[in-house]
Design an enzyme around this catalytic site. Structure first.
Site, PDB file in Angstrom:
ATOM      1  N   ASP A 193       0.714  -1.204   0.000  1.00 17.72           N
ATOM      2  CA  ASP A 193      -0.051  -0.225   0.009  1.00 17.72           C
ATOM      3  C   ASP A 193       0.712   1.271  -0.117  1.00 17.72           C
ATOM      4  OD1 ASP A 193      -2.805   0.973   0.483  1.00 17.72           O
ATOM      5  OD2 ASP A 193      -1.739   2.037   2.238  1.00 17.72           O
ATOM      6  N   GLU A 248       1.777  -0.150  -4.913  1.00 17.40           N
ATOM      7  CA  GLU A 248       0.621   1.166  -5.082  1.00 17.40           C
ATOM      8  C   GLU A 248       1.595   2.025  -5.074  1.00 17.40           C
ATOM      9  OE1 GLU A 248      -3.142   3.364  -3.960  1.00 17.40           O
ATOM     10  OE2 GLU A 248      -1.937   2.410  -2.392  1.00 17.40           O
TER      11      GLU A 248
HETATM   12  C1  NOJ Z   1      -4.395   2.964  -0.765  1.00 19.55           C
HETATM   13  C2  NOJ Z   1      -5.594   2.022  -0.428  1.00 19.55           C
HETATM   14  O1  NOJ Z   1      -6.012   1.431  -1.674  1.00 19.55           O
HETATM   15  C3  NOJ Z   1      -6.631   2.815   0.150  1.00 19.55           C
HETATM   16  O2  NOJ Z   1      -8.051   2.269   0.142  1.00 19.55           O
HETATM   17  C4  NOJ Z   1      -6.241   3.548   1.330  1.00 19.55           C
HETATM   18  O3  NOJ Z   1      -7.184   4.286   1.783  1.00 19.55           O
HETATM   19  C5  NOJ Z   1      -4.727   4.234   1.316  1.00 19.55           C
HETATM   20  N1  NOJ Z   1      -4.094   3.544   0.615  1.00 19.55           N
HETATM   21  C6  NOJ Z   1      -4.495   4.601   2.658  1.00 19.55           C
HETATM   22  O4  NOJ Z   1      -3.944   3.232   3.254  1.00 19.55           O
END
Ligand code: NOJ
Ligand code: CA
Length: 510
Positions: A193, A248
């Site tokens: 993440d 991500e």
């Molecule tokens: C990316 C995640 O996909 C999202 O859902 C989340 O709110 C943020 N990161 C913070 O962790």
């Protein structure tokens, strides 16, 4: 032969919304396990599970309060283990979301850190006496006053999600333990993440503000040393075995995204400038850029949906089946690692909460409150919140028998099972085709863009995707056999006529 993940179609499962097995209205491992045969029938080879760790769920699990357990909403550790074993028996690998940029303020580490300025855990987080102008990625200030010790702590997302200090070596070692723990449970890798957001700096210069008064996030991500840290994370996980990492990256610039993918970083990274665009217009151009950048053997990711954006059915396909199928064909035949978002294979549509009470997503609710605070009326605030809320893609899966025996945690979207059957069959045929052909072993033998028409050859196959109006093109390939198409295509040895939004795969004769 390449790595297993280079040939795998992944499927993202938003934990609370996939299948409820115990009637409390929240998806769980029991439900998930019942649906493994469905996933196998679709043909996917890997699932990505969104966070299932204990969490107060301010951000639906992206606020972890214990890295070494399973949240009781989703079941027990034994349920998770049973799920992994059974998925593996069906040939499906399991990767899990790892949220290591921040923890919940309820996490024991933070509880200890906030007690005193000389707490042994104090430096695990980021504290300042005077905050700079950084805003949270959900809006509002990124610094929260902590009265007990009279300092501000840093949170790049909600104030209940406190950022870890990745300069601190103890933090890094603890996170390695977390990785080890879950790999030992039998996971095949991680989705990391917001992994380029890790706080590494001791300098906190203000971010610039653009002409519209919007903050430009420059200094609060991709901080000095991030490349090395990413390489270290990738290397650590690779050393443990044949695992897969997908990052991500919070950026919409391909140059920022691709630099973290490959042997000096994670295996692959998500490109939101491709996956979360709001119109079809830029898709072909971005894919063209991707095929240039990744011509060196690395792979991009391909996706049009996730739990953070509106569903591609509404956002990109305008509710039209042939467009949704064209996008599916692109995602499942272009060069890259595809990620299907649950329900997309049924043509699931957006859920739009009709009031703030029906809203579940912290981002939507934040937006609503910020608009009211800025003097907007309740109606105006609701409109902004409806635009920003990520609830849209989080409504429960369309199962013939229903998602749950009880009241669901979030509103539902009325299913269209006929459409679901047609869409499913199309996805299934595409995924099956990947297994019987040599798509995955090749990059592109040719890649051509002619206005709104995209054609590429991979192995013995020619894929034509017509993003524009009816188009007639010269048949440069000669002997063509249609394998799969979303509409009726007319072709002979001289010409191929493609209706608007037509998608077709031909086998090319010798
Ligand atoms: C990316 C995640 O996909 C999202 O859902 C989340 O709110 C943020 N990161 C913070 O962790
Ligand atoms: Ca449940």
């Amino acid at each position: 032969m390449g790595k297993w993940w280079q040939e795998t179609v992944f499927y993202e499962i938003y934990m609370p919304s996939f299948k409820d097995g115990n009637g409390d209205g929240i998806g769980d491992f029991k439900g998930l396990r019942e649906k493994i045969p469905y996933l196998a029938e679709l043909g996917i080879g890997g699932v990505w599970l969104t966070p299932f760790y204990p969490s107060p769920k301010v951000d639906n699990g992206y606020d972890v309060s214990d890295y070494y357990a399973v949240d009781s909403d989703f079941g027990t550790m034994a349920d998770l283990e049973a799920f992994i074993a059974e998925a593996n028996a069906y040939g499906i690998r399991v990767i899990a979301d790892m949220v290591v940029n921040h923890v919940s303020t309820e996490h024991a580490w933070f509880q200890e850190a906030r007690l005193a300025r000389d707490s042994p855990k104090r430096d695990w987080f980021v504290w300042q006496d005077t905050p700079n102008n950084w805003e949270s990625f959900f809006g509002g200030a990124a610094w929260e006053w902590d009265a007990l010790t009279e300092q501000y702590y840093y949170h790049s997302f909600a104030k209940e999600q406190v950022d870890l200090n990745w300069r601190n070596e103890e933090v890094v070692r603890e996170i390695w333990n977390v990785f080890d723990f879950w790999l030992d449970k039998g996971l095949d890798g991680f989705r990391l993440d917001v992994i380029n957001n890790l706080t590494l700096t001791r300098n906190f210069p203000d971010n610039p503000v653009d002409v519209n008064g919007e903050q430009v996030h420059i200094f609060d991500k991709d901080q000095p040393g991030m490349d090395l840290k990413m390489a270290e994370i990738g290397a650590y996980i690779r050393e443990q075995g044949d695992y897969f990492t997908v990052g991500e990256i919070s950026s919409d610039k391909l140059s920022d995204i691709e630099k973290y993918a490959g042997n000096d970083g994670l295996d692959v990274t998500f490109n939101f400038n491709f996956g979360s665009v709001t119109s079809r217009d830029g898709i072909v151009a971005e894919l063209s850029r991707m095929q240039e950048v990744y011509a060196d053997g690395r792979m991009p990711t391909l996706f049009f949906g996730s739990h953070d954006m509106s569903r591609s059915w509404n956002r990109l396909a305008d509710g039209r089946e042939e467009v949704a199928q064209m996008l599916a064909m692109l995602m499942l035949t272009a060069h890259g690692v595809p990620f299907v978002y649950f329900g997309e294979e049924l043509g699931m549509a957006d859920f739009v909460p009709d009031s703030v009470d029906a809203m579940r997503d912290v981002r939507g609710i934040y937006a609503y409150d910020l608009e009211l605070a800025a003097g907007r009326t309740a109606d105006e605030a609701l409109k902004v919140a409806q635009d920003k809320t990520r609830d849209k893609a989080r409504a429960p899966m369309w199962w013939p028998e229903g998602f749950s025996q009880g009241a669901t945690w979030i509103g539902e979207v009325p299913p269209d099972f006929e459409r679901g059957r047609r869409m499913f069959a199309f996805y299934q045929a595409l995924i099956a085709l990947r297994k019987t052909t040599d798509f995955c072993e090749h990059g592109y033998q040719s890649f051509d863009v002619d206005g709104t028409l995209l054609t590429y050859v991979r192995g013995d196959y020619l894929v034509c995707l017509n993003f524009g109006e009816t188009h007639e093109m010269r048949n440069r390939w000669g002997d063509l056999t249609e394998i799969l198409a979303n509409q009726t295509i007319v072709f002979d040895v001289k010409t191929v006529k493609l209706p608007e939004n037509a998608a077709v795969i031909f086998k090319v004769g010798k």
